[in-house]
Design an enzyme around this catalytic site. Structure first.
Site, PDB file in Angstrom:
ATOM      1  N   MET A   1       0.851  -1.195   0.000  1.00  0.00           N
ATOM      2  CA  MET A   1       0.000   0.000   0.000  1.00  0.00           C
ATOM      3  C   MET A   1       0.889   1.248   0.000  1.00  0.00           C
ATOM      4  SD  MET A   1      -3.388  -0.943   2.128  1.00  0.00           S
ATOM      5  CE  MET A   1      -2.729  -0.677   3.752  1.00  0.00           C
ATOM      6  N   GLY A   2       2.147   1.107  -0.443  1.00  0.00           N
ATOM      7  CA  GLY A   2       3.047   2.246  -0.507  1.00  0.00           C
ATOM      8  C   GLY A   2       3.590   2.619   0.857  1.00  0.00           C
TER       9      GLY A   2
ATOM     10  N   GLN B   1      -2.672 -12.360   7.754  1.00  0.00           N
ATOM     11  CA  GLN B   1      -2.883 -12.034   6.345  1.00  0.00           C
ATOM     12  C   GLN B   1      -2.232 -13.076   5.445  1.00  0.00           C
ATOM     13  OE1 GLN B   1      -2.734  -8.006   4.363  1.00  0.00           O
ATOM     14  NE2 GLN B   1      -0.640  -8.596   3.949  1.00  0.00           N
TER      15      GLN B   1
ATOM     16  N   GLY C   1      11.257  -2.805   5.536  1.00  0.00           N
ATOM     17  CA  GLY C   1      10.566  -4.100   5.489  1.00  0.00           C
ATOM     18  C   GLY C   1      10.180  -4.446   4.047  1.00  0.00           C
ATOM     19  N   HIS C   2       9.682  -3.445   3.310  1.00  0.00           N
ATOM     20  CA  HIS C   2       9.330  -3.691   1.910  1.00  0.00           C
ATOM     21  C   HIS C   2      10.583  -3.987   1.085  1.00  0.00           C
ATOM     22  CE1 HIS C   2       5.754  -1.106   3.085  1.00  0.00           C
ATOM     23  NE2 HIS C   2       5.183  -2.175   2.601  1.00  0.00           N
TER      24      HIS C   2
ATOM     25  N   LYS D   1       5.148 -10.257   9.148  1.00  0.00           N
ATOM     26  CA  LYS D   1       4.606  -9.396  10.209  1.00  0.00           C
ATOM     27  C   LYS D   1       3.072  -9.436  10.222  1.00  0.00           C
ATOM     28  CE  LYS D   1       4.155  -4.889  10.283  1.00  0.00           C
ATOM     29  NZ  LYS D   1       2.841  -4.550  10.854  1.00  0.00           N
TER      30      LYS D   1
ATOM     31  N   SER E   1       4.605   0.737   7.949  1.00  0.00           N
ATOM     32  CA  SER E   1       4.343   2.085   7.419  1.00  0.00           C
ATOM     33  C   SER E   1       3.732   2.957   8.504  1.00  0.00           C
ATOM     34  CB  SER E   1       3.383   2.005   6.228  1.00  0.00           C
ATOM     35  OG  SER E   1       3.939   1.195   5.226  1.00  0.00           O
ATOM     36  N   ARG E   2       2.984   2.336   9.442  1.00  0.00           N
ATOM     37  CA  ARG E   2       2.316   3.119  10.490  1.00  0.00           C
ATOM     38  C   ARG E   2       3.294   3.614  11.561  1.00  0.00           C
ATOM     39  NH1 ARG E   2      -2.156  -0.636   9.157  1.00  0.00           N
ATOM     40  NH2 ARG E   2      -3.842   0.675   8.383  1.00  0.00           N
TER      41      ARG E   2
HETATM   42  O1  PAF Z   1      -0.120  -5.836   3.519  1.00  0.00           O
HETATM   43  C1  PAF Z   1      -0.543  -4.894   2.797  1.00  0.00           C
HETATM   44  O2  PAF Z   1       0.132  -3.891   2.566  1.00  0.00           O
HETATM   45  C2  PAF Z   1      -1.949  -4.990   2.199  1.00  0.00           C
HETATM   46  O3  PAF Z   1      -2.827  -5.630   3.069  1.00  0.00           O
HETATM   47  C3  PAF Z   1      -1.957  -5.663   0.819  1.00  0.00           C
HETATM   48  C4  PAF Z   1      -1.518  -7.104   0.871  1.00  0.00           C
HETATM   49  C5  PAF Z   1      -1.058  -4.882  -0.147  1.00  0.00           C
HETATM   50  C6  PAF Z   1      -3.382  -5.642   0.241  1.00  0.00           C
HETATM   51  O4  PAF Z   1      -3.860  -4.337   0.112  1.00  0.00           O
END
Ligand code: PAF
Length: 291
Positions: free
Chosen positions: A38-39, A161, A44-45, A157, A194-195
């Site tokens: 989600m940008g 999900q 981590g990304h 993390k 991101s938060r």
């Molecule tokens: O983990 C995230 O950033 C979001 O939940 C994802 C997997 C991109 C779906 O919007």
């Protein structure tokens, strides 16, 4: 990728906004690895992108703040958005394509058909954020259909999900491999998110109790499930008295396949998961615990 000459990595990733541009960019892409995000990209990304880079001919990063996974009182409007910064970071990691669709591209019609996350989607994060996982699984399915990756990388993390995405792929026979990436932590233990950008210095100090609680729980593994829960809970109770206080949402020791609580005598792999608020910011974290 369809271009007359191979792309020069120095030019940075190709940024595409529509399904048509995406298809053109991926016409001759070889093995495609997708990193859905989600940008507001961070270290981590980067670690997810590096994992994808090792295994793919073409790495695609999607950047889309998905309205369907936010509740009405959540932070959709103030979620950090910085496409130029995200694109620059993707360039540093050798990403080939950034897919940054508009909301109208992903949801041209009000969404009527969604992916139901089942009972696992109603526990923990799903209980605190009703509808969240339906939103996640729906957009992930759409991203898989738009990008058609050979594999997709998700961070550990967000343990619930990734467990649900694995079930999505298994239950609906989706032709994509799911790769899990370990949680990246700052030297003080805070999991990258991101938060974290919302936290003041004082809030960040209070937030460290999340990873401390998980470590305390994991260290108590030899005493069994109740000892793990008790050790983690003690740290959270202390943190609730801090200034600013940590306000726990849940602390749970669960089966990694179902996210249901494990019984006191349980043996084997579990996930110790925690969610808490510091000020206006809600954070989650987890650790695997082998009992
Ligand atoms: O983990 C995230 O950033 C979001 O939940 C994802 C997997 C991109 C779906 O919007």
């Amino acid at each position: 990728m369809t271009e007359t000459a191979p792309r020069d990595p120095a030019r940075g990733p190709l940024v595409v906004r529509t399904a048509k541009e995406l298809r053109a960019a991926l016409a001759d892409a070889g093995r495609v690895g997708l990193v859905p995000t989600m940008g507001a990209l961070h270290g981590g990304h980067r670690s997810l992108m590096r994992l994808a880079r090792e295994q793919a001919d073409t790495v695609v990063v999607s950047v889309f703040v998905n309205p369907l996974q936010f509740g009405p009182d959540e932070d959709f409007d103030r979620y950090p958005r910085d496409l130029p910064g995200d694109t620059a970071l993707c360039g540093e990691e050798g990403v080939d394509v950034v897919f940054a669709p508009e909301t109208a591209t992903v949801y041209p019609l009000p969404q009527m058909v969604t992916v139901d996350a089942g009972a696992m989607g109603e526990r923990l994060e799903g209980a605190s954020r009703p509808g969240h996982f339906t939103g996640v699984l729906t957009v992930v399915t759409k991203l898989f259909n738009l990008v058609r990756p050979d594999f997709a990388v998700f961070g550990a993390k967000d343990a619930q999900q990734i467990a649900l995405v694995r079930r999505l792929v298994a239950d609906l026979d989706l032709p994509v491999e799911i790769v899990g990436a370990p949680t990246l932590r700052d030297p003080d233990g805070l999991a990258s998110s991101s938060r974290n950008a919302y936290l003041s210095d004082e809030e960040r100090v209070s937030a460290l109790a999340l990873s401390r609680a998980l470590r305390a729980g994991a260290d108590a593994a030899s005493g069994g499930a109740e000892a793990v829960r008790e050790a983690a809970r003690a740290v959270l109770e202390e943190a609730a008295k801090a200034d600013p206080p940590l306000e726990p949402d849940y602390l749970a020791l669960v089966d990694p396949a179902t996210f249901a609580d494990v019984a006191a005598g349980h043996r084997g792999e579990t996930v110790l998961a925690v969610a808490a608020r510091v000020g206006a910011t809600r954070l989650i974290d987890n650790v695997s615990v082998n009992l």
